[in-house]
Design a protein around this motif. Structure first.
Motif, PDB file in Angstrom:
ATOM      1  N   GLU A 147       7.944  12.272   8.947  1.00  0.00           N
ATOM      2  CA  GLU A 147       7.392  11.977   7.627  1.00  0.00           C
ATOM      3  C   GLU A 147       6.088  11.189   7.747  1.00  0.00           C
ATOM      4  N   ARG A 148       5.205  11.381   6.766  1.00  0.00           N
ATOM      5  CA  ARG A 148       3.929  10.673   6.712  1.00  0.00           C
ATOM      6  C   ARG A 148       3.687  10.196   5.284  1.00  0.00           C
ATOM      7  N   PHE A 149       2.937   9.093   5.151  1.00  0.00           N
ATOM      8  CA  PHE A 149       2.640   8.499   3.851  1.00  0.00           C
ATOM      9  C   PHE A 149       1.180   8.054   3.846  1.00  0.00           C
ATOM     10  N   ASP A 150       0.561   8.113   2.677  1.00  0.00           N
ATOM     11  CA  ASP A 150      -0.816   7.651   2.572  1.00  0.00           C
ATOM     12  C   ASP A 150      -0.921   6.154   2.823  1.00  0.00           C
ATOM     13  N   VAL A 151       0.029   5.399   2.300  1.00  0.00           N
ATOM     14  CA  VAL A 151       0.031   3.938   2.418  1.00  0.00           C
ATOM     15  C   VAL A 151       1.414   3.485   2.857  1.00  0.00           C
ATOM     16  N   VAL A 152       1.459   2.515   3.765  1.00  0.00           N
ATOM     17  CA  VAL A 152       2.717   1.884   4.160  1.00  0.00           C
ATOM     18  C   VAL A 152       2.565   0.381   3.956  1.00  0.00           C
ATOM     19  N   VAL A 153       3.559  -0.248   3.334  1.00  0.00           N
ATOM     20  CA  VAL A 153       3.516  -1.690   3.096  1.00  0.00           C
ATOM     21  C   VAL A 153       4.851  -2.318   3.478  1.00  0.00           C
ATOM     22  N   ARG A 161       4.519   0.938 -10.867  1.00  0.00           N
ATOM     23  CA  ARG A 161       4.092   0.696 -12.249  1.00  0.00           C
ATOM     24  C   ARG A 161       2.578   0.576 -12.343  1.00  0.00           C
ATOM     25  N   TRP A 162       1.951  -0.158 -11.410  1.00  0.00           N
ATOM     26  CA  TRP A 162       0.498  -0.335 -11.467  1.00  0.00           C
ATOM     27  C   TRP A 162      -0.217   0.999 -11.301  1.00  0.00           C
ATOM     28  N   ALA A 163       0.275   1.825 -10.387  1.00  0.00           N
ATOM     29  CA  ALA A 163      -0.344   3.140 -10.190  1.00  0.00           C
ATOM     30  C   ALA A 163      -0.208   3.991 -11.452  1.00  0.00           C
ATOM     31  N   ARG A 164       0.949   3.932 -12.076  1.00  0.00           N
ATOM     32  CA  ARG A 164       1.178   4.716 -13.302  1.00  0.00           C
ATOM     33  C   ARG A 164       0.236   4.256 -14.409  1.00  0.00           C
ATOM     34  N   ARG A 165       0.046   2.946 -14.539  1.00  0.00           N
ATOM     35  CA  ARG A 165      -0.869   2.441 -15.558  1.00  0.00           C
ATOM     36  C   ARG A 165      -2.306   2.882 -15.298  1.00  0.00           C
ATOM     37  N   ASP A 166      -2.652   3.083 -14.040  1.00  0.00           N
ATOM     38  CA  ASP A 166      -3.989   3.544 -13.686  1.00  0.00           C
ATOM     39  C   ASP A 166      -4.105   5.066 -13.745  1.00  0.00           C
ATOM     40  N   GLY A 167      -3.055   5.717 -14.214  1.00  0.00           N
ATOM     41  CA  GLY A 167      -3.079   7.159 -14.338  1.00  0.00           C
ATOM     42  C   GLY A 167      -3.004   7.898 -13.013  1.00  0.00           C
ATOM     43  N   LEU A 168      -2.418   7.277 -12.000  1.00  0.00           N
ATOM     44  CA  LEU A 168      -2.346   7.858 -10.666  1.00  0.00           C
ATOM     45  C   LEU A 168      -0.935   8.368 -10.383  1.00  0.00           C
ATOM     46  N   ASP A 169      -0.866   9.530  -9.817  1.00  0.00           N
ATOM     47  CA  ASP A 169       0.410  10.158  -9.463  1.00  0.00           C
ATOM     48  C   ASP A 169       0.767   9.751  -8.042  1.00  0.00           C
ATOM     49  N   VAL A 170       1.798   8.940  -7.901  1.00  0.00           N
ATOM     50  CA  VAL A 170       2.185   8.477  -6.571  1.00  0.00           C
ATOM     51  C   VAL A 170       3.706   8.525  -6.447  1.00  0.00           C
ATOM     52  N   PRO A 217      -7.644   2.560  -4.003  1.00  0.00           N
ATOM     53  CA  PRO A 217      -8.630   3.539  -3.538  1.00  0.00           C
ATOM     54  C   PRO A 217      -8.017   4.695  -2.756  1.00  0.00           C
ATOM     55  N   VAL A 218      -6.966   4.419  -1.982  1.00  0.00           N
ATOM     56  CA  VAL A 218      -6.298   5.487  -1.231  1.00  0.00           C
ATOM     57  C   VAL A 218      -5.580   6.435  -2.184  1.00  0.00           C
ATOM     58  N   LEU A 219      -4.933   5.875  -3.208  1.00  0.00           N
ATOM     59  CA  LEU A 219      -4.245   6.706  -4.193  1.00  0.00           C
ATOM     60  C   LEU A 219      -5.247   7.567  -4.953  1.00  0.00           C
ATOM     61  N   ARG A 220      -6.407   7.004  -5.281  1.00  0.00           N
ATOM     62  CA  ARG A 220      -7.438   7.775  -5.981  1.00  0.00           C
ATOM     63  C   ARG A 220      -8.003   8.880  -5.090  1.00  0.00           C
ATOM     64  N   ALA A 221      -8.131   8.602  -3.787  1.00  0.00           N
ATOM     65  CA  ALA A 221      -8.622   9.632  -2.877  1.00  0.00           C
ATOM     66  C   ALA A 221      -7.663  10.815  -2.833  1.00  0.00           C
ATOM     67  N   ALA A 222      -6.366  10.545  -2.872  1.00  0.00           N
ATOM     68  CA  ALA A 222      -5.385  11.626  -2.904  1.00  0.00           C
ATOM     69  C   ALA A 222      -5.513  12.432  -4.192  1.00  0.00           C
ATOM     70  N   ALA A 223      -5.723  11.719  -5.313  1.00  0.00           N
ATOM     71  CA  ALA A 223      -5.888  12.413  -6.596  1.00  0.00           C
ATOM     72  C   ALA A 223      -7.112  13.327  -6.567  1.00  0.00           C
ATOM     73  N   GLN A 224      -8.175  12.876  -5.928  1.00  0.00           N
ATOM     74  CA  GLN A 224      -9.385  13.696  -5.827  1.00  0.00           C
ATOM     75  C   GLN A 224      -9.149  14.947  -4.983  1.00  0.00           C
ATOM     76  N   ALA A 262      -0.236  11.060  -4.352  1.00  0.00           N
ATOM     77  CA  ALA A 262      -0.254  10.159  -3.208  1.00  0.00           C
ATOM     78  C   ALA A 262       1.174   9.767  -2.843  1.00  0.00           C
ATOM     79  N   THR A 263       1.331   9.263  -1.627  1.00  0.00           N
ATOM     80  CA  THR A 263       2.641   8.800  -1.171  1.00  0.00           C
ATOM     81  C   THR A 263       2.520   7.387  -0.629  1.00  0.00           C
ATOM     82  N   LEU A 264       3.520   6.567  -0.936  1.00  0.00           N
ATOM     83  CA  LEU A 264       3.524   5.172  -0.503  1.00  0.00           C
ATOM     84  C   LEU A 264       4.922   4.813  -0.023  1.00  0.00           C
ATOM     85  N   LEU A 265       4.989   4.095   1.093  1.00  0.00           N
ATOM     86  CA  LEU A 265       6.263   3.676   1.677  1.00  0.00           C
ATOM     87  C   LEU A 265       6.324   2.162   1.739  1.00  0.00           C
TER      88      LEU A 265
END
Length: 249
Positions: free
Chosen positions: A132-138, A84-93, A54-61, A66-69
């Protein structure tokens, strides 16, 4: 095992992978094996669907990638899976994976296999200092390695680095988890890998929910997950599939 019921964390036993002089062949085999073990037991796929996508989709909107660390990324298997999962969902991250261990950095870089992850031999503190900042950190299986001071520093860094949500996914200490892993890794006894010894020790070093809840800074929440997992999450009031409008930009 000095405490057969795992009532207390085993904090003074070093894991073999943390030894800079450990067997490089065994280390290579261990990184390869984590790519098999982690998808089976770490539950990143449902976490991706509920919290990250959902965070990656919000960035796309918003019309931006999106950015993930991934912090303490080791061999990079989790970062590659998320990419890979984001790419399969058509999301640019843009996925960044950091680990201060040069051995982990070199191994991950050599085994990207087209995932397009940006690997760096850096610490979270270095990224904070660079602004630096990222939409998601894991992170995956990092928290139990840290001293109380290091844990606070990492989570403080994380809250500064994320724009939306942070998820630290770690083991939950349990005697049953230890016994199941002991039985499940019996075939590894005769192999040249560190995964059996370090995995059993990691369970003994890991937290129970109340212990981790007492250790995290204000603003964090701790959630119990299936497969003997704990999540330390920021912001504490986030709900699955939603991002918080109160987070600083």
């Amino acid at each position: 095992m000095k405490d057969p019921f795992l009532r207390r964390r085993s904090t003074h036993e070093p894991e073999l992978m943390d030894d800079p002089n450990c067997d490089p062949v065994a280390l290579d085999a261990t990184y390869r094996l984590f790519g098999v073990i982690n998808p089976l037991v770490t539950s990143w796929r449902p976490l991706y669907r509920l919290w990250i996508r959902p965070v990656l989709r919000a960035a796309a909107q918003e019309g931006r990638p999106a950015t993930l660390l991934d912090v303490g990324s080791g061999g990079g298997d989790v970062a590659r899976s998320l990419s890979r999962w984001a790419r399969r969902d058509g999301l640019d991250v843009a996925v960044t994976a950091i680990d201060p261990d040069l051995r982990a950095y070199a191994w991950a870089l050599a085994h990207d296999n087209g995932a397009g992850v940006d690997y760096r031999a850096q610490s979270s503190a270095a990224l904070v200092a660079a602004g630096e900042r990222f939409d998601v950190v894991v992170s995956n299986h990092v928290l139990h390695h840290l001293s109380p001071c290091e844990l606070t520093e990492l989570l403080t860094d994380t809250s500064a680095l994320t724009r939306s949500v942070a998820i630290h996914n770690d083991l939950r200490r349990s005697r049953l988890a230890w016994l199941l892993y002991w039985v499940g890794t019996l075939p590894l006894i005769r192999t040249r890998t560190l995964a059996r010894f370090d995995g059993l020790l990691s369970i003994r070093r890991s937290y129970r929910r109340g212990e981790l809840a007492d250790a995290v800074p204000s603003g964090w929440s701790v959630r119990r997950q299936r497969f003997f997992r704990l999540l330390a999450m920021f912001p504490a009031h986030a709900e699955p599939g939603r991002t918080s409008s109160s987070q600083p930009s």
